[in-house]
Design a protein around this motif. Structure first.
Motif, mmCIF file in Angstrom:
data_model
loop_
_atom_site.group_PDB
_atom_site.id
_atom_site.type_symbol
_atom_site.label_atom_id
_atom_site.label_comp_id
_atom_site.label_asym_id
_atom_site.label_seq_id
_atom_site.Cartn_x
_atom_site.Cartn_y
_atom_site.Cartn_z
ATOM 1 N N UNK A 1 0.829 -1.205 0.000
ATOM 2 C CA UNK A 1 0.000 0.000 0.000
ATOM 3 C C UNK A 1 0.865 1.256 0.000
ATOM 4 N N UNK A 2 1.961 1.238 0.759
ATOM 5 C CA UNK A 2 2.863 2.398 0.785
ATOM 6 C C UNK A 2 3.457 2.636 -0.602
ATOM 7 N N UNK A 3 3.839 1.579 -1.278
ATOM 8 C CA UNK A 3 4.432 1.730 -2.611
ATOM 9 C C UNK A 3 3.419 2.302 -3.600
ATOM 10 N N UNK A 4 2.181 1.863 -3.512
ATOM 11 C CA UNK A 4 1.132 2.437 -4.346
ATOM 12 C C UNK A 4 0.979 3.931 -4.046
ATOM 13 N N UNK A 5 1.027 4.270 -2.758
ATOM 14 C CA UNK A 5 0.913 5.674 -2.352
ATOM 15 C C UNK A 5 2.063 6.516 -2.849
ATOM 16 N N UNK A 6 3.281 5.957 -2.815
ATOM 17 C CA UNK A 6 4.441 6.713 -3.304
ATOM 18 C C UNK A 6 4.314 7.004 -4.794
ATOM 19 N N UNK A 7 3.827 6.026 -5.560
ATOM 20 C CA UNK A 7 3.638 6.273 -6.993
ATOM 21 C C UNK A 7 2.626 7.374 -7.238
ATOM 22 N N UNK A 8 1.491 7.282 -6.582
ATOM 23 C CA UNK A 8 0.439 8.282 -6.769
ATOM 24 C C UNK A 8 0.911 9.666 -6.330
ATOM 25 N N UNK A 9 1.563 9.740 -5.180
ATOM 26 C CA UNK A 9 2.029 11.034 -4.668
ATOM 27 C C UNK A 9 3.154 11.600 -5.518
ATOM 28 N N UNK A 10 4.011 10.744 -6.045
ATOM 29 C CA UNK A 10 5.108 11.216 -6.903
ATOM 30 C C UNK A 10 4.559 11.815 -8.188
ATOM 31 N N UNK A 11 3.595 11.120 -8.789
ATOM 32 C CA UNK A 11 2.973 11.652 -10.014
ATOM 33 C C UNK A 11 2.278 12.974 -9.712
ATOM 34 N N UNK A 12 1.555 13.032 -8.601
ATOM 35 C CA UNK A 12 0.856 14.262 -8.225
ATOM 36 C C UNK A 12 1.844 15.410 -7.990
ATOM 37 N N UNK A 13 3.002 15.111 -7.421
ATOM 38 C CA UNK A 13 4.010 16.146 -7.176
ATOM 39 C C UNK A 13 4.539 16.717 -8.481
ATOM 40 N N UNK A 14 4.744 15.867 -9.468
ATOM 41 C CA UNK A 14 5.180 16.365 -10.786
ATOM 42 C C UNK A 14 4.084 17.241 -11.378
ATOM 43 N N UNK A 15 2.849 16.767 -11.339
ATOM 44 C CA UNK A 15 1.732 17.544 -11.882
ATOM 45 C C UNK A 15 1.582 18.889 -11.167
ATOM 46 N N UNK A 16 1.893 18.929 -9.884
ATOM 47 C CA UNK A 16 1.790 20.187 -9.122
ATOM 48 C C UNK A 16 2.771 21.241 -9.635
ATOM 49 N N UNK A 17 3.817 20.814 -10.307
ATOM 50 C CA UNK A 17 4.804 21.754 -10.852
ATOM 51 C C UNK A 17 4.547 22.167 -12.281
ATOM 52 N N UNK A 18 3.351 21.943 -12.769
ATOM 53 C CA UNK A 18 3.035 22.224 -14.168
ATOM 54 C C UNK A 18 3.388 23.650 -14.581
ATOM 55 N N UNK A 19 3.078 24.634 -13.761
ATOM 56 C CA UNK A 19 3.349 26.028 -14.154
ATOM 57 C C UNK A 19 4.843 26.273 -14.346
ATOM 58 N N UNK A 20 5.674 25.673 -13.503
ATOM 59 C CA UNK A 20 7.130 25.829 -13.665
ATOM 60 C C UNK A 20 7.598 25.185 -14.968
ATOM 61 N N UNK A 21 7.028 24.039 -15.282
ATOM 62 C CA UNK A 21 7.397 23.344 -16.512
ATOM 63 C C UNK A 21 6.904 24.127 -17.731
ATOM 64 N N UNK A 22 5.716 24.696 -17.639
ATOM 65 C CA UNK A 22 5.195 25.524 -18.734
ATOM 66 C C UNK A 22 6.084 26.738 -18.971
ATOM 67 N N UNK A 23 6.613 27.327 -17.893
ATOM 68 C CA UNK A 23 7.542 28.455 -18.054
ATOM 69 C C UNK A 23 8.769 28.050 -18.847
#
Length: 182
Positions: free
Chosen positions: A131-153
């Motif tokens: 379950x922790x490993x599933x959570x790390x994958x989901x949270x890691x993907x979400x963390x990348x998505x949270x940086x979308x504006x920086x990537x768009x810049x």
């Protein structure tokens, strides 16, 4: 003459100043990387990326990739708190090797090893570690998505060596749907 507070805040928001200021606020020694080892070496690798020459930065990115996205598709507990620092470095005008950092972020975003395995399993009961490993994958993907504006810049940069991999990462982000509930 001192800068007005609003100007200072603006500089901080734009990444001007010393990168990685808040790195000491993470309990790195308590975290495990994607290989299961202690994550206490991650701050030094991030510092080499931020302040090293191109050769040292490339080596540090390779080593960091092994630690937070092992084999290019296994994330760990330390991946999630590392992603904001990667995004900060991508947004910094002084960072070398932005393309490699963007590629690493793309690998993190695409990671779905544990979710793919869980989707093929008939038995929906998983142990706490799984379950922790599933959570790390989901949270890691979400963390990348949270940086979308920086990537768009970065994607709007006039430097094609930065803009092209940033656009590629944005496409990866668009192509990776949220993980289904298991």
């Amino acid at each position: 003459m001192a800068q007005p507070q609003s100007a200072r805040r603006s500089d901080e928001e734009q990444g001007v100043g010393s990168p990685l200021r808040s790195i000491s606020g993470v309990g790195w020694g308590e975290l495990r990387d994607a290989t299961g080892a202690a994550a206490d070496g991650i701050p030094a690798l991030l510092s080499r990326i931020a302040y090293g020459d191109e050769t040292r930065a490339r080596i540090a990115i390779d080593d960091l990739g092994d630690a937070i996205c092992a084999l290019g598709f296994v994330v760990g507990e330390a991946t999630v708190p590392t992603v904001p620092f990667l995004l900060e470095l991508v947004g910094s005008p002084h960072t070398v090797c932005k393309a490699e950092l963007l590629d690493l972020l793309g690998s993190i975003c695409r990671t779905d090893q544990w979710h793919a395995a869980a989707a093929t399993t008939q038995d929906r009961r998983y142990d706490a570690s799984y379950q922790r490993q599933l959570g790390w994958e989901a949270a890691s993907r979400a963390a990348v998505h949270a940086g979308r504006s920086a990537i768009e810049d970065v994607a709007s940069s006039v430097r094609p060596e930065e803009a092209t991999p940033a656009r590629k990462l944005l496409q990866v982000m668009d192509d990776t749907p949220p993980f289904p509930e298991l």
